[in-house]
Scaffold this motif. Structure first.
Motif, PDB file in Angstrom:
ATOM      1  N   GLU A 223     -40.697 -43.132  -1.042  1.00 58.18           N
ATOM      2  CA  GLU A 223     -40.598 -42.979   0.511  1.00 58.18           C
ATOM      3  C   GLU A 223     -41.058 -44.310   1.173  1.00 58.18           C
ATOM      4  OE1 GLU A 223     -41.749 -40.073   4.249  1.00 58.18           O
ATOM      5  OE2 GLU A 223     -43.266 -40.464   2.467  1.00 58.18           O
ATOM      6  N   ALA A 224     -42.401 -45.000   0.651  1.00 61.51           N
ATOM      7  CA  ALA A 224     -42.575 -46.286   1.190  1.00 61.51           C
ATOM      8  C   ALA A 224     -41.768 -47.433   1.035  1.00 61.51           C
ATOM      9  CB  ALA A 224     -43.883 -46.452   0.408  1.00 61.51           C
ATOM     10  N   LEU A 225     -41.157 -47.488  -0.422  1.00 62.83           N
ATOM     11  CA  LEU A 225     -39.999 -48.541  -0.467  1.00 62.83           C
ATOM     12  C   LEU A 225     -39.042 -48.273   0.283  1.00 62.83           C
ATOM     13  CD1 LEU A 225     -40.661 -49.071  -4.571  1.00 62.83           C
ATOM     14  CD2 LEU A 225     -41.948 -50.135  -2.668  1.00 62.83           C
ATOM     15  N   LEU A 226     -38.566 -47.167   0.351  1.00 65.93           N
ATOM     16  CA  LEU A 226     -37.261 -46.946   1.244  1.00 65.93           C
ATOM     17  C   LEU A 226     -37.420 -47.227   2.842  1.00 65.93           C
ATOM     18  CD1 LEU A 226     -34.319 -45.520   1.471  1.00 65.93           C
ATOM     19  CD2 LEU A 226     -35.484 -43.424   1.827  1.00 65.93           C
ATOM     20  N   ILE A 227     -38.565 -46.974   3.378  1.00 62.48           N
ATOM     21  CA  ILE A 227     -38.830 -47.307   4.559  1.00 62.48           C
ATOM     22  C   ILE A 227     -38.916 -49.089   4.834  1.00 62.48           C
ATOM     23  CG2 ILE A 227     -40.745 -47.628   6.308  1.00 62.48           C
ATOM     24  CD1 ILE A 227     -41.562 -44.737   5.407  1.00 62.48           C
ATOM     25  N   ALA A 228     -39.603 -49.606   3.760  1.00 61.50           N
ATOM     26  CA  ALA A 228     -39.574 -50.903   3.690  1.00 61.50           C
ATOM     27  C   ALA A 228     -37.968 -51.734   3.531  1.00 61.50           C
ATOM     28  CB  ALA A 228     -40.368 -51.615   2.635  1.00 61.50           C
ATOM     29  N   VAL A 276     -40.464 -62.763  14.956  1.00 63.80           N
ATOM     30  CA  VAL A 276     -41.048 -62.833  13.716  1.00 63.80           C
ATOM     31  C   VAL A 276     -42.561 -62.320  13.833  1.00 63.80           C
ATOM     32  CG1 VAL A 276     -41.704 -64.163  11.711  1.00 63.80           C
ATOM     33  CG2 VAL A 276     -39.294 -64.412  12.624  1.00 63.80           C
ATOM     34  N   PRO A 277     -43.331 -62.690  14.882  1.00 63.68           N
ATOM     35  CA  PRO A 277     -44.674 -62.604  14.755  1.00 63.68           C
ATOM     36  C   PRO A 277     -44.801 -60.951  14.984  1.00 63.68           C
ATOM     37  CG  PRO A 277     -44.544 -64.293  16.245  1.00 63.68           C
ATOM     38  CD  PRO A 277     -42.847 -63.929  15.826  1.00 63.68           C
ATOM     39  N   ILE A 278     -43.724 -60.205  15.906  1.00 63.17           N
ATOM     40  CA  ILE A 278     -43.843 -58.738  16.113  1.00 63.17           C
ATOM     41  C   ILE A 278     -43.660 -58.100  14.579  1.00 63.17           C
ATOM     42  CG2 ILE A 278     -42.637 -56.861  17.111  1.00 63.17           C
ATOM     43  CD1 ILE A 278     -41.838 -58.762  19.670  1.00 63.17           C
ATOM     44  N   LEU A 279     -42.662 -58.557  13.879  1.00 64.31           N
ATOM     45  CA  LEU A 279     -42.242 -58.119  12.529  1.00 64.31           C
ATOM     46  C   LEU A 279     -43.506 -58.373  11.605  1.00 64.31           C
ATOM     47  CD1 LEU A 279     -38.517 -59.183  12.033  1.00 64.31           C
ATOM     48  CD2 LEU A 279     -39.385 -56.910  12.962  1.00 64.31           C
ATOM     49  N   ALA A 280     -43.982 -59.354  11.900  1.00 65.06           N
ATOM     50  CA  ALA A 280     -45.385 -59.644  10.717  1.00 65.06           C
ATOM     51  C   ALA A 280     -46.467 -58.478  11.186  1.00 65.06           C
ATOM     52  CB  ALA A 280     -45.920 -60.988  11.158  1.00 65.06           C
ATOM     53  N   LEU A 285     -50.035 -54.032   9.751  1.00 65.06           N
ATOM     54  CA  LEU A 285     -50.513 -52.730  10.227  1.00 65.06           C
ATOM     55  C   LEU A 285     -50.208 -51.595   9.319  1.00 65.06           C
ATOM     56  CD1 LEU A 285     -50.224 -53.076  14.101  1.00 65.06           C
ATOM     57  CD2 LEU A 285     -52.356 -53.304  12.804  1.00 65.06           C
ATOM     58  N   PHE A 286     -48.861 -51.615   8.925  1.00 64.02           N
ATOM     59  CA  PHE A 286     -48.547 -50.415   8.532  1.00 64.02           C
ATOM     60  C   PHE A 286     -48.363 -50.803   6.948  1.00 64.02           C
ATOM     61  CE2 PHE A 286     -47.537 -50.137  12.935  1.00 64.02           C
ATOM     62  CZ  PHE A 286     -48.213 -49.304  13.373  1.00 64.02           C
ATOM     63  N   MET A 287     -47.880 -51.651   6.447  1.00 68.48           N
ATOM     64  CA  MET A 287     -47.580 -51.854   5.055  1.00 68.48           C
ATOM     65  C   MET A 287     -48.440 -52.488   4.077  1.00 68.48           C
ATOM     66  SD  MET A 287     -43.381 -53.154   5.301  1.00 68.48           S
ATOM     67  CE  MET A 287     -42.400 -52.243   6.366  1.00 68.48           C
ATOM     68  N   THR A 288     -49.616 -52.855   4.758  1.00 70.26           N
ATOM     69  CA  THR A 288     -50.873 -53.562   3.949  1.00 70.26           C
ATOM     70  C   THR A 288     -51.859 -52.284   3.786  1.00 70.26           C
ATOM     71  OG1 THR A 288     -51.885 -54.412   5.782  1.00 70.26           O
ATOM     72  CG2 THR A 288     -50.079 -55.808   4.633  1.00 70.26           C
ATOM     73  N   GLU A 289     -52.412 -52.887   2.581  1.00 80.95           N
ATOM     74  CA  GLU A 289     -53.667 -52.067   2.459  1.00 80.95           C
ATOM     75  C   GLU A 289     -54.965 -52.868   2.355  1.00 80.95           C
ATOM     76  OE1 GLU A 289     -53.240 -50.333  -1.459  1.00 80.95           O
ATOM     77  OE2 GLU A 289     -51.701 -49.149  -0.981  1.00 80.95           O
ATOM     78  N   GLY A 290     -56.133 -52.488   2.942  1.00 80.78           N
ATOM     79  CA  GLY A 290     -57.286 -53.195   3.310  1.00 80.78           C
ATOM     80  C   GLY A 290     -57.676 -53.478   4.561  1.00 80.78           C
TER      81      GLY A 290
END
Length: 334
Positions: A223-228, A276-280, A285-290
């Protein structure tokens, strides 16, 4: 059919023409003609199509031409149609009606109905009905309707759809070297969707992601990869004029109305500053860990919101100055 990196040169040349020729005074007026754009697109695209057919990849050419037909009918019908009823018909056609089933045709198991582009027929009918029975005064006098914008899109995108075939084939050859993580899939899918057709780009990375283990799974993909992959394919197209077809059509409509629009490079610059800053921030916020990555995402989000606030304030000041100038000009004795 295997291709080498240099097979992408015609595609790069076409992008270069779109980006550079309007900026050069000696070629600006020349490039402004749709016939010139069509000629350049065909000169670069036809040899690629012939090469693919000779190389045994004729179905790739057929797929590209059918996708171009579907694309230009959708964009063209939305450009021509006016009024809620006709737009509703187009939306219903897109949502519920099938087009040509190229996979069934290629496999030799297509029924008669699968050869027929039902969806496109309805969209063309809706656009034609709108053009014939719609308010002609509103269309031609108020909106100053011309065919120039859609003709420009049609002339350029036939070249784009054909010349990007080697680029997509090369992508399929080297895609397995890309690390299959959420962020990398989002970045590569989005970045390539900004210059390539997002549908085959999505399909390529979807197939790659399906080979990666992970739970829960949706349509055979973690699911996480499909969302990405999905977010990258959808949002990356907004980075350039050609990433999403409507981008270029809106630019062409604005140009035909003498509204100043950024050049190809200028638009990319604006998207790098604003989009691009919005996408970053979304990725952080939603795809990183830590915690630190999340905090960085919050910081980027605050910077984006702060800049947006400044832009709104500046726009209001400009509007106020314009209003004051108009009021002074209308005063007696002015």
């Amino acid at each position: 059919m295997a291709v080498a990196w240099w097979s992408m040169i015609p595609f790069v040349l076409l992008l270069g023409c779109i980006a550079v020729l309007p900026l050069i005074p000696a070629t600006e007026k020349f490039w402004d003609r749709n016939l010139v754009k069509l000629t350049v697109a065909l000169v670069l695209g036809v040899p690629i199509a012939v090469w693919f057919v000779i190389g045994g990849a004729g179905w790739t050419v057929s797929h590209a031409l059918v996708e171009y037909f579907q694309f230009i009918v959708l964009v063209g019908s939305l450009f021509v149609a006016s009024g809620g009823i006709f737009l509703a018909l187009i939306i219903i056609a897109v949502a519920f009606l099938p087009s040509i089933d190229m996979h069934a045709v290629e496999s030799g198991h297509a029924s008669v109905s699968q050869y027929i582009p039902w969806r496109e027929f309805v969209m063309i009918a809706a656009a034609l009905a709108s053009f014939l029975i719609g308010d002609r005064g509103a269309r031609f006098n108020l909106n100053r309707f011309t065919w120039t914008p859609i003709l420009e899109v049609g002339a350029l995108f036939i070249g784009i759809f054909v010349t990007m075939m080697p680029a997509l084939a090369y992508l399929g050859q080297v895609a397995h070297r890309i690390p299959l993580k959420e962020i990398s899939l989002f970045v590569f899918t989005g970045g390539l969707s900004s210059v390539l057709d997002n549908a085959p780009t999505y399909a390529t990375f979807f197939e790659m992601a399906s080979q990666v283990p992970g739970e829960p799974r949706v349509a055979g993909v973690a699911e996480a990869l499909l969302i990405a992959v999905s977010l990258g394919a959808v949002m990356g197209g907004a980075i350039t004029y050609i990433g999403n077809g409507p981008n270029f059509m809106v630019k062409s409509i604005a140009d035909s109305a003498n509204v100043d629009m950024p050049s190809f490079g200028g638009y990319v610059g604006w998207s790098m500053i604003h989009l691009v800053p919005i996408l970053a921030s979304m990725v952080l916020l939603f795809m990183t860990e830590g915690v630190w990555w999340k905090l960085l995402g919050v910081l980027v989000t605050l910077l984006v919101l702060g800049r947006a606030g400044l832009n709104v304030r500046e726009s209001r000041l400009v509007a106020k100055k314009g209003s004051d100038s108009t009021d002074r000009a209308s005063e007696p004795g002015e």
